[in-house]
Structure formats: C-alpha cells, structure tokens
Enzyme design. Structure first.
Site, PDB file in Angstrom:
ATOM      1  CG  ASP A  58      -2.015   1.018   1.135  1.00  0.00           C
ATOM      2  OD1 ASP A  58      -1.848   2.076   0.522  1.00  0.00           O
ATOM      3  OD2 ASP A  58      -3.213   0.600   1.278  1.00  0.00           O
TER       4      ASP A  58
ATOM      5  CB  SER B 260      -6.149   2.324  -0.442  1.00  0.00           C
ATOM      6  OG  SER B 260      -4.866   2.874  -0.336  1.00  0.00           O
TER       7      SER B 260
ATOM      8  CG  PHE C  22      -2.632 -10.936  15.057  1.00  0.00           C
ATOM      9  CD1 PHE C  22      -2.755 -12.003  15.889  1.00  0.00           C
ATOM     10  CD2 PHE C  22      -3.093 -10.880  13.568  1.00  0.00           C
ATOM     11  CE1 PHE C  22      -2.841 -13.248  15.463  1.00  0.00           C
ATOM     12  CE2 PHE C  22      -2.954 -12.222  13.035  1.00  0.00           C
ATOM     13  CZ  PHE C  22      -3.065 -13.414  13.921  1.00  0.00           C
TER      14      PHE C  22
ATOM     15  CD  GLU D 189      -3.269  -2.976   2.812  1.00  0.00           C
ATOM     16  OE1 GLU D 189      -3.374  -2.083   2.475  1.00  0.00           O
ATOM     17  OE2 GLU D 189      -4.003  -3.616   3.788  1.00  0.00           O
TER      18      GLU D 189
ATOM     19  CG  ASP E  96      -1.241   4.387   2.867  1.00  0.00           C
ATOM     20  OD1 ASP E  96      -0.837   5.169   1.860  1.00  0.00           O
ATOM     21  OD2 ASP E  96      -2.119   4.628   3.632  1.00  0.00           O
TER      22      ASP E  96
ATOM     23  CG  ASP F 186      -2.694   0.738  -2.506  1.00  0.00           C
ATOM     24  OD1 ASP F 186      -1.457   1.263  -2.800  1.00  0.00           O
ATOM     25  OD2 ASP F 186      -3.403   0.946  -1.657  1.00  0.00           O
TER      26      ASP F 186
END
Length: 492
Positions: A63, A113, A282, A323, A328, A369
């Site tokens: 990303d 995104s 998580f 991903e 990002d 992306d």
C-alpha cells in the site's frame, strides 16, 4: 519446490536478494560490468513462457509502495545487511516480468486505496472512496444492487471451489483488504456504528460483518490482520459495534473447526491440519509498524506462511491477497523510516511465499495500489546512509543547499515534516533517529498520495502478460485469465 519456467539463477537471486556483481567493492571494473550485463541478457533469454492454467494466485499489494519507495527500500534492505545498498534487489524485483500501472480513479486524478483496490479485485475502475461498487454509483449512495452489481475475484474463486484468504498489517476492514470480500459505497463504514441510519435503511451493511459472507461459496478460509474493534461490541469488548454483535464469535460458528486468535503465540499453536477457517485479529486498529512491532503480533511473513499453509490444503487451489498496509501509513505520517522498513517486511513476505509454492502452477503478482509524494533527491555518494544527510560523491563532504544547510536524500512534497521559517541544521544523528520526519515543502497534518504510475512484478503461469503500461483494472484480468476463472464460474 519446483523451479518451473524461471531459471534457477534468477530464482535464487530473487529469493536471496543477491546481486549479479561478484565484486565486493562498489565500483567494479569495465570487465565486471560488461560481464554482468551479458549475464543479465542470458538469463532473460532463458526464461520460457508458461501458458499453463494457474492453480493458485497470490496478489501482494504494498500500500503506497511507489517507485521511489521501491528504490529507497531496496537500498535500506541492502544496508541492513552491511552493503552499500544500491546493488541490492528486493525479492520480487528479480521476477522476470514487469509493467507500469496507471492508478487514477474514474473521478480522481490521484487515487485512494479503496478505488484502486477495487480495480485490482473486480476488473473495473470505480470512484474514489468506494469498495467494489460500479463506476456509475456515487459515493455514499446505497443502490438496490450494491452487493451484487460488482463481483470480486475471490467470489469467482469460491464459486469454483477454490479457497480464499486475506492477510494485512492494516485493519481487515480497511480499504485494500476489504476489497477482497466486501462491498460498500463508503470505505469508512467499517463498523455498523459508522453507517448512517438512512444508509442502513436503504440496505447498506458495514464492512466488518461482510467478512462472514459466503461469497458464492463457503466464504473466506483465512483472514489475518488488525482491526479487532470493528468486529466486537462496545463496552467490555472495547469495540465499535453498536448492534451488540461479536463477529469473532460468529466466525467460530461458521464451520465445525473454525478458529479465532488474537496473538502470535495463539496463531503458532493452531493446528492448521484440523482447522477449516481461521480468523486472526492481532490489534484493535492497525498492526504495529514493522520496525517496532510487538512480540505479541506476528510479522507479515509469518502471517503469509500461515495463510499459504491453510489454503494449500485445497486441491482446487487458492486465491490469496497479502497487503503490506503500513507502508502507506508511514508515508502519511512523514516517516520514511516506518514506510521503508515495512516495505522491506513485504519483500520478506514475498520471499517466503516464493519459497513455499510451486512457481510452475502459482502466479505471484506484486504491485502497489498507488504512490506517495515521496522523493529521493540531491547527489549523494554511493552507499550514503539512506536516512542520512547528503554527502558529495567525490569529496565525501556534506552537501549544502542554497540556505547553507545540509539536507537529506529522502523528502516529501507535503506532510507533517514541513518546517516553518528557517530550516534547522541537520546532522546524521538527527536524521537517522527513527522518530525523525523528513522535511517537506507544503505543511499538512497527513502527507498525500502521489499520482504517478506504480510497478507490477510477475512470476509464474501467464506472468508474461505483465508488460508495458496498463490500466490498473487489467491486473484483475491477468489473474482471471491465468486461472480461467470467470469461464469456469459461468460453467458451474
């Protein structure tokens, strides 16, 4: 593992991060550079086209991993091994096929995104800020066919009996992972408390609850990442759900052997052989940045390994999207340190996947992306610390800008690193601090995406379709063609 269509030399280099140059110095000789160039051509000539139908597809999305991020992360990965860095290759940069991908949304020159992940997963470009809705449907507009008008790749895979999964270091309800399984005219509707009443009345559902959907089959087999708060109720569960639903508990009731875990240790203790569906959340929101991640959270490569082991149990094959979501977020925060370390972690995850699968039957694609307004500038000497201040190639002296002060190789066009008034005098001690924010031109609380093309790397069946410059939605069609997926789904 079978080597398949790629030469053993190229594959070994891709998995190890090795370079072509045999010399340990950074300069080389005219003979060594000519020899390396000739070897590169020979290896390219040796690659044979693989037109077998793919059994599996793994799509990796970094990303925000634009071209400048790839270059800087490549150097960082090499420097972490004690090398100068420039000669290094990220694991996927030695894949035999590469293309450029145009990332704009149908209504936005610089994309987000949601629209870009939708293009990757559905084969059509759409609007900014939406998840898997048609380009004709407006943002925040709930249409009667919101959940049926557009069909993501994972739905077709489920219909033909394949297994499906998502792995992300972001919230699983965030834009990119959500595009694997959900539909929403607004990317921010991650929990029911974020969906307006009028949208609910019109039939729109939040993204989190859609992770339970059958998707024209029996639904996702594995989903690992962050975002627990969107799946659990308010109150003691510390969630955001106002409807009182506990999606994690509902997940465990979807199959006889469905499991839910919250820590790395719990994940490692799962008996994958006797588990039919696996959900791992998580963190409450996004997972930690790789550079300072908690031991309670699994790394991206470990989650990828677990997902592949789960999905590989299906003889009909699988589709997995992985991903590296926090590349990002590092950029948005003006922190090249966090962004680049997460890009290196994605490289490790791709390496792990390539080691585990048969590349003769598994198509692996790696892309981004969108990009970011992140730059590498100046004329730093070879091997200059990637987070350091610029030093001249010939003299090794600190390079000064027009204001008489040092500057860094890395910077941003906009973001929180903007300096009001005079710039401070930078030193390597300051710029290599993990908390340092690279300087930017235009002040913004959050740095923005960039609009330039991103790279696409491919290896495996039909990876030779990865070439030239393409629209982003074509990535879906490469995966679909490699699997023969929509044709097989139509025959069901």
């Amino acid at each position: 593992m079978k080597i398949g269509v790629i030469s053993s030399f190229i594959l070994a280099a891709a998995l190890s991060g090795a370079t072509l140059a045999a010399e340990t110095d950074t300069i080389g000789t005219k003979e060594s550079w000519l020899k390396d160039g000739e070897k590169a051509i020979a290896d390219r000539v040796a690659v044979k086209v693989n037109e077998k139908r793919a059994k599996n597809v793994i799509l990796f999305v970094g990303d925000g991993m634009g071209i400048s991020t790839l270059t800087a992360a490549r150097i960082l990965e090499g420097q972490l091994r004690g090398e100068s860095g420039e000669e290094n290759y990220l694991s996927f940069e030695r894949f035999p096929y590469t293309a450029l991908v145009k990332t704009y949304n149908v209504d936005a020159q610089v994309a987000d995104s949601a629209g870009t992940a939708s293009a990757l997963n559905t084969g059509m470009k759409t609007r900014i800020g939406v998840i898997n809705t048609p380009p004709t449907q407006n943002q925040k507009e709930c249409a009667p066919d919101t959940f049926t008008a557009v069909t993501p790749l994972a739905y077709y895979a489920e219909k033909v009996g394949m297994s499906t999964g998502i792995v992300s270091t972001a919230r699983l309800t965030h834009a990119t992972p959500a595009a694997v399984y959900a539909h929403s005219p607004m990317r921010d509707w991650e929990a029911d408390s974020e969906v307006p009443d009028d949208a609910k009345a019109a039939g729109c559902r939040d993204i989190a609850q859609q992770i339970l959907d059958p998707m024209m089959g029996d639904g996702l087999e594995v989903a690992l990442g962050g975002g627990r708060r969107n799946f659990v109720p308010e109150g003691d569960k510390k969630g955001k759900r106002a409807d009182g639903r506990d999606i994690t508990a509902e997940w465990t009731k979807t199959a006889k052997n469905a499991r839910y875990v919250e820590t790395a240790e719990e994940l490692r203790n799962v008996d994958l052989g006797s588990t039919d569906r696996l959900l791992g959340l998580f963190s409450s929101s996004h997972m930690d940045f790789h550079a300072d991640h908690s031991a309670e959270q699994p790394e991206l490569a470990e989650m990828t390994e677990t997902a592949i082991n789960m999905l590989s149990k299906n003889e009909n094959g699988f589709y997995l999207m992985v991903e590296g979501g926090r590349i990002d977020h590092g950029h948005h925060g003006g922190s090249a340190y966090n962004a680049l370390n997460d890009a290196v972690a994605l490289s490790a995850a791709v390496r792990k996947a390539a080691e585990m699968v048969d590349l003769d039957e598994t198509l692996i694609l790696v892309t981004a992306d969108h990009s970011h307004v992140f730059t590498m500038a100046g004329y730093p000497q070879r091997g200059n610390p990637i987070f350091g201040i610029v030093k001249e190639p010939v003299t090794g002296e600190v390079s000064l800008m027009g204001d008489g002060k040092p500057y860094t190789t890395l910077g941003y066009n906009n973001g929180p690193g903007a300096v009001p008034g005079d710039r401070p005098v930078l030193t390597d001690e300051i710029t290599t601090d993990p908390k340092f924010l690279q300087q930017s031109l235009i002040p913004r609380s959050s740095e923005t995406h960039g609009g330039e093309d991103v790279a696409l790397f491919g290896i495996g069946p039909w990876a030779h379709l990865v070439r030239g410059t393409m629209e982003q939605n074509v990535v879906f069609h490469i995966m679909d063609h490699a699997l023969g997926l929509r044709e097989r789904a139509a025959a069901e």
